[in-house]
Design a protein around this motif. Structure first.
Motif, PDB file in Angstrom:
ATOM      1  N   GLU A  96      -8.553  17.179   3.153  1.00 19.57           N
ATOM      2  CA  GLU A  96      -7.069  16.697   3.672  1.00 19.57           C
ATOM      3  C   GLU A  96      -7.570  15.440   4.814  1.00 19.57           C
ATOM      4  O   GLU A  96      -8.272  15.424   5.432  1.00 19.57           O
ATOM      5  CB  GLU A  96      -6.556  17.683   4.678  1.00 19.57           C
ATOM      6  N   ALA A  97      -6.749  14.518   4.340  1.00 21.05           N
ATOM      7  CA  ALA A  97      -6.741  13.361   5.256  1.00 21.05           C
ATOM      8  C   ALA A  97      -6.023  13.376   6.462  1.00 21.05           C
ATOM      9  O   ALA A  97      -5.130  13.982   6.795  1.00 21.05           O
ATOM     10  CB  ALA A  97      -6.399  11.995   4.564  1.00 21.05           C
ATOM     11  N   THR A  98      -6.666  12.937   7.733  1.00 19.11           N
ATOM     12  CA  THR A  98      -6.103  12.918   8.811  1.00 19.11           C
ATOM     13  C   THR A  98      -5.863  11.442   9.443  1.00 19.11           C
ATOM     14  O   THR A  98      -6.706  10.610   8.880  1.00 19.11           O
ATOM     15  CB  THR A  98      -6.795  13.742   9.927  1.00 19.11           C
ATOM     16  N   ASN A  99      -4.927  11.325  10.246  1.00 21.28           N
ATOM     17  CA  ASN A  99      -4.590   9.756  10.969  1.00 21.28           C
ATOM     18  C   ASN A  99      -4.313   8.867   9.859  1.00 21.28           C
ATOM     19  O   ASN A  99      -4.545   7.879   9.806  1.00 21.28           O
ATOM     20  CB  ASN A  99      -5.822   9.501  11.756  1.00 21.28           C
ATOM     21  N   GLN A 100      -3.834   9.352   8.551  1.00 21.60           N
ATOM     22  CA  GLN A 100      -3.500   8.532   7.779  1.00 21.60           C
ATOM     23  C   GLN A 100      -1.834   8.025   7.701  1.00 21.60           C
ATOM     24  O   GLN A 100      -1.168   8.395   8.515  1.00 21.60           O
ATOM     25  CB  GLN A 100      -3.630   8.793   6.319  1.00 21.60           C
ATOM     26  N   ILE A 101      -1.539   6.745   7.066  1.00 20.78           N
ATOM     27  CA  ILE A 101      -0.259   6.322   7.129  1.00 20.78           C
ATOM     28  C   ILE A 101       0.304   6.453   5.574  1.00 20.78           C
ATOM     29  O   ILE A 101      -0.252   5.517   4.767  1.00 20.78           O
ATOM     30  CB  ILE A 101      -0.161   5.018   7.535  1.00 20.78           C
ATOM     31  N   ALA A 102       1.229   7.252   5.133  1.00 20.63           N
ATOM     32  CA  ALA A 102       1.491   7.237   3.886  1.00 20.63           C
ATOM     33  C   ALA A 102       2.865   6.380   3.990  1.00 20.63           C
ATOM     34  O   ALA A 102       3.896   6.702   4.478  1.00 20.63           O
ATOM     35  CB  ALA A 102       1.902   8.697   3.505  1.00 20.63           C
ATOM     36  N   ALA A 103       2.956   5.272   3.060  1.00 24.37           N
ATOM     37  CA  ALA A 103       3.820   4.519   2.830  1.00 24.37           C
ATOM     38  C   ALA A 103       4.849   4.610   1.597  1.00 24.37           C
ATOM     39  O   ALA A 103       5.604   3.671   1.273  1.00 24.37           O
ATOM     40  CB  ALA A 103       3.317   3.111   3.186  1.00 24.37           C
ATOM     41  N   ALA A 104       4.683   5.829   1.104  1.00 22.84           N
ATOM     42  CA  ALA A 104       5.530   5.854  -0.150  1.00 22.84           C
ATOM     43  C   ALA A 104       6.020   7.422  -0.189  1.00 22.84           C
ATOM     44  O   ALA A 104       5.495   8.448   0.441  1.00 22.84           O
ATOM     45  CB  ALA A 104       4.651   5.388  -1.417  1.00 22.84           C
ATOM     46  N   ASP A 105       7.031   7.569  -1.148  1.00 24.57           N
ATOM     47  CA  ASP A 105       7.381   9.117  -1.306  1.00 24.57           C
ATOM     48  C   ASP A 105       6.121   9.863  -1.969  1.00 24.57           C
ATOM     49  O   ASP A 105       5.115   9.369  -2.402  1.00 24.57           O
ATOM     50  CB  ASP A 105       8.631   8.894  -2.322  1.00 24.57           C
ATOM     51  N   ALA A 106       6.494  11.176  -2.458  1.00 22.52           N
ATOM     52  CA  ALA A 106       5.568  11.993  -3.036  1.00 22.52           C
ATOM     53  C   ALA A 106       4.982  11.444  -4.373  1.00 22.52           C
ATOM     54  O   ALA A 106       5.785  10.795  -5.111  1.00 22.52           O
ATOM     55  CB  ALA A 106       5.949  13.235  -3.225  1.00 22.52           C
ATOM     56  N   PRO A 118       0.938  -1.190  -0.003  1.00 20.00           N
ATOM     57  CA  PRO A 118      -0.099   0.062   0.071  1.00 20.00           C
ATOM     58  C   PRO A 118       0.918   1.063  -0.052  1.00 20.00           C
ATOM     59  O   PRO A 118       1.788   1.302   0.735  1.00 20.00           O
ATOM     60  CB  PRO A 118      -0.643  -0.312   1.412  1.00 20.00           C
ATOM     61  N   MET A 119       0.339   2.263  -0.687  1.00 16.31           N
ATOM     62  CA  MET A 119       0.924   3.429  -0.443  1.00 16.31           C
ATOM     63  C   MET A 119       0.390   4.421  -0.052  1.00 16.31           C
ATOM     64  O   MET A 119       1.057   5.359   0.764  1.00 16.31           O
ATOM     65  CB  MET A 119       1.017   4.239  -2.164  1.00 16.31           C
ATOM     66  N   ILE A 120      -0.871   4.146   0.410  1.00  8.43           N
ATOM     67  CA  ILE A 120      -1.660   4.991   1.455  1.00  8.43           C
ATOM     68  C   ILE A 120      -2.535   4.023   2.433  1.00  8.43           C
ATOM     69  O   ILE A 120      -3.112   3.166   1.466  1.00  8.43           O
ATOM     70  CB  ILE A 120      -2.493   6.090   1.081  1.00  8.43           C
ATOM     71  N   GLY A 163       4.925  13.005   1.910  1.00  9.65           N
ATOM     72  CA  GLY A 163       4.929  12.525   3.390  1.00  9.65           C
ATOM     73  C   GLY A 163       3.981  12.066   3.838  1.00  9.65           C
ATOM     74  O   GLY A 163       2.991  11.196   3.629  1.00  9.65           O
ATOM     75  N   ASN A 164       3.443  12.675   5.065  1.00  9.01           N
ATOM     76  CA  ASN A 164       2.420  12.428   5.718  1.00  9.01           C
ATOM     77  C   ASN A 164       1.030  13.332   5.533  1.00  9.01           C
ATOM     78  O   ASN A 164       0.063  13.219   6.175  1.00  9.01           O
ATOM     79  CB  ASN A 164       2.343  12.375   7.285  1.00  9.01           C
ATOM     80  N   GLU A 165       1.051  13.908   4.418  1.00  5.55           N
ATOM     81  CA  GLU A 165      -0.340  14.474   4.005  1.00  5.55           C
ATOM     82  C   GLU A 165      -0.670  13.962   2.571  1.00  5.55           C
ATOM     83  O   GLU A 165      -0.010  13.804   1.890  1.00  5.55           O
ATOM     84  CB  GLU A 165       0.131  16.146   3.631  1.00  5.55           C
ATOM     85  N   VAL A 166      -2.060  13.875   2.832  1.00  5.81           N
ATOM     86  CA  VAL A 166      -2.749  13.437   1.767  1.00  5.81           C
ATOM     87  C   VAL A 166      -3.954  14.298   1.420  1.00  5.81           C
ATOM     88  O   VAL A 166      -4.663  14.543   2.486  1.00  5.81           O
ATOM     89  CB  VAL A 166      -3.546  11.837   1.980  1.00  5.81           C
TER      90      VAL A 166
END
Length: 370
Positions: free
Chosen positions: A184-194, A129-131, A167-170
């Motif tokens: 804007e998403a909150t409490n997400q985990i971003a598992a990839a670069d921009a 997963p990327m997000i 980063g941690n912003e979606v």
């Protein structure tokens, strides 16, 4: 012969989800109308792919392991005919499937080996997963972006959801030329670069609505460029839209001449209470006071009016701004009940912004004849 049981109400919902997410319409080839069903280890997994959208759903099932392919419409009609309320029994006997419940049984033909071989191979999306985020958060994003996604197939770029990750912003964005939604998403985990994606809106939003009941929802992009949306009970795979999305950041005003905070439910009740035929509403904004007036779409005569309770009101000068009642209702319907919304505007001819909990929707007004 093999037999298994499953909840007909859940199956009915799953079939409806597949039809909506995939935009199902009967294909020119019978193989494009088939569902592939496999029962194993206590679950029934149903798959559909029409070269545009691949959908997989799973649900509990008890009984023999089996697999078969059946026409989508035939299965939908059979489930409906037996009631679609209780636990149903499914019996696979040779080239037929019998669905039975409460003394009612319907038998439908199964696809033969030749037709099953003609079914398109489902796309494979590799990688992690990327997000990843809570299912309820994904549903919130979908609810906001659905207010402004384009429906005009002649402008395909506007039918997609732009997803930007850094980063941690979606951030997810949609626009239909009259509205622009940014959430804007909150409490997400971003598992990839921009990265930036443009995902077809219809499957994205149907997936998001279903994700509300899942513990987690994720987005994966494979080496083939396909996007996989995954939740606890379903997977949707689509191709990205290959278009240049409008430069949306410059559309959001940086300064405002009038703003106030109001209860979204109160304004929604006012819009819904407008008499039949009222197509627009005027916001009469003065310092500390806002009047909502509904108008007839033909002769522009006022139908009804109400005072909207507002707080934190600021207004450089009094103004009247006209909006489509339908578009205002679409925005308000996406806001959880009781949530406070900030309205910010500049002039009666410039877009206004409705903002709440990490979401902003820009709405174009209707020009008032002078």
């Amino acid at each position: 012969m093999s037999t298994f049981t499953a909840d007909l109400k859940v199956l009915k919902g799953d079939l409806l989800f597949i039809k909506r997410a995939a935009g199902f319409r009967r294909g020119f080839h019978p193989a494009l109308n088939l569902l592939a069903v496999a029962v194993e280890d206590g679950y029934a997994t149903t798959r559909f792919y029409n070269y545009e959208v691949a959908v997989t759903v799973s649900m509990p099932a008890v009984g023999d392991s089996t697999s078969f392919a059946v026409d989508m419409t035939a299965l939908v009609d059979a489930v409906k005919a037996v009631g679609a309320k209780d636990i149903g029994t499914f019996t696979v006997n040779g080239d037929t499937l019998t669905v039975s419940a409460d003394g009612v049984a319907v038998t439908v033909p199964l696809a033969g080996a030749g037709l099953r071989e003609d079914m398109p191979a489902r796309p494979v999306v590799d990688g992690g997963p990327m997000i990843a985020m809570a299912g309820a958060e994904f549903a919130r994003i979908g609810s906001v972006t659905a207010t402004s996604v384009g429906q005009d197939d002649t402008l395909p770029v506007l039918t997609g959801v732009r997803v930007e990750c850094s980063g941690n912003e979606v951030v997810a964005v949609t626009t239909d030329r009259f509205k622009l939604a940014v959430v804007e998403a909150t409490n997400q985990i971003a598992a990839a670069d921009a990265f930036v994606l443009l995902i077809p809106g219809r499957p994205f939003h149907h997936f998001a609505k279903r994700a509300d009941k899942s513990s987690e929802a994720s987005v994966t992009v494979g080496a083939n460029g396909m996007v996989s949306l995954v939740s606890d009970t379903c997977t949707v795979v689509v191709e990205q839209l290959d278009y240049d999305f409008p430069k949306w950041r410059g559309l959001l005003p940086s300064e405002f001449k009038a703003s106030f905070v109001f209860d979204s439910s109160a304004l929604l009740r006012a819009v819904k209470a407008l008499p039949k035929g009222a197509s627009t509403i005027n916001l009469h904004i003065e310092w500390g006071a806002v009047e909502v007036v509904g108008y007839n779409g033909r002769d522009e005569s006022p139908f009804s009016s109400m005072s909207l309770d507002v707080t934190e009101a600021e207004c450089d000068y009094g103004m009247v701004i006209k909006f489509s009642a339908e578009r205002v209702a679409a925005i308000l319907n996406s806001i959880p009940k009781g949530v406070k919304v900030r309205y910010s505007g500049t002039t009666p001819t410039r877009p206004a912004v409705f903002a709440w909990d990490g979401a902003r929707v820009l709405l174009m007004p209707i020009r008032i004849p002078q």
